[in-house]
Design a protein around this motif. Structure first.
Motif, mmCIF file in Angstrom:
data_model
loop_
_atom_site.group_PDB
_atom_site.id
_atom_site.type_symbol
_atom_site.label_atom_id
_atom_site.label_comp_id
_atom_site.label_asym_id
_atom_site.label_seq_id
_atom_site.Cartn_x
_atom_site.Cartn_y
_atom_site.Cartn_z
ATOM 1 N N LYS A 76 -11.458 3.245 0.534
ATOM 2 C CA LYS A 76 -10.099 3.667 0.174
ATOM 3 C C LYS A 76 -9.067 2.743 0.818
ATOM 4 N N VAL A 77 -9.288 2.411 2.080
ATOM 5 C CA VAL A 77 -8.377 1.502 2.787
ATOM 6 C C VAL A 77 -8.315 0.164 2.051
ATOM 7 N N ASN A 78 -9.459 -0.344 1.667
ATOM 8 C CA ASN A 78 -9.528 -1.622 0.956
ATOM 9 C C ASN A 78 -8.854 -1.550 -0.414
ATOM 10 N N GLY A 79 -8.795 -0.358 -0.992
ATOM 11 C CA GLY A 79 -8.223 -0.183 -2.327
ATOM 12 C C GLY A 79 -6.718 0.043 -2.360
ATOM 13 N N VAL A 80 -6.078 0.131 -1.201
ATOM 14 C CA VAL A 80 -4.620 0.340 -1.173
ATOM 15 C C VAL A 80 -3.944 -0.911 -1.727
ATOM 16 N N SER A 81 -3.021 -0.706 -2.641
ATOM 17 C CA SER A 81 -2.360 -1.841 -3.294
ATOM 18 C C SER A 81 -1.277 -2.444 -2.406
ATOM 19 N N ILE A 82 -1.030 -3.714 -2.610
ATOM 20 C CA ILE A 82 0.040 -4.399 -1.883
ATOM 21 C C ILE A 82 1.388 -3.756 -2.200
ATOM 22 N N GLU A 83 1.541 -3.235 -3.419
ATOM 23 C CA GLU A 83 2.783 -2.558 -3.804
ATOM 24 C C GLU A 83 3.007 -1.312 -2.956
ATOM 25 N N ASP A 84 1.941 -0.525 -2.745
ATOM 26 C CA ASP A 84 2.063 0.678 -1.911
ATOM 27 C C ASP A 84 2.379 0.318 -0.457
ATOM 28 N N ILE A 85 1.791 -0.767 0.009
ATOM 29 C CA ILE A 85 2.066 -1.223 1.372
ATOM 30 C C ILE A 85 3.529 -1.637 1.499
ATOM 31 N N GLN A 86 4.013 -2.388 0.525
ATOM 32 C CA GLN A 86 5.409 -2.833 0.550
ATOM 33 C C GLN A 86 6.374 -1.654 0.446
#
Length: 100
Positions: A76-86
């Motif tokens: 799940k951690v690996n699947g987090v999108s860069i958009e969600d992080i931003q």
């Protein structure tokens, strides 16, 4: 200064913990209380979500609490999108500005 990849990794963990809490429909305080009552583990989940820094023991306890295998947690951690992080970073910046 923190490495960008490490920062994204820590934010991804925070976002997965929030997702797991939302799925279980529990607050940070609920998790803290449940863990203390059921396991004797005194811990502040909110601090983990803010600082994003915890031990392997803490990870194990969270995985057990949320009924997820550590490998699935990290998937799940690996699947987090860069958009969600931003989006998370932007939200955190806005909160920091309001508090200042």
């Amino acid at each position: 200064m923190i490495d960008d990849k490490l920062l994204r990794f820590k934010i991804s963990i925070i976002l997965v913990l929030k997702e797991l809490r939302e799925q279980k429909k529990v607050s940070q305080a609920d998790v803290n209380t449940d863990l203390l009552e059921k396991t004797g583990f005194a811990h502040n989940m909110g601090r983990n979500e803010v600082e994003g820094n915890f031990t392997m023991e803490t990870l194990y306890i969270y995985c057990k609490y949320f009924n997820i295998e550590p490998i699935d947690f990290f998937r799940k951690v690996n699947g987090v999108s860069i958009e969600d992080i931003q989006k998370f970073q932007k939200h955190k910046e806005n909160r920091t500005r309001k508090d200042a």
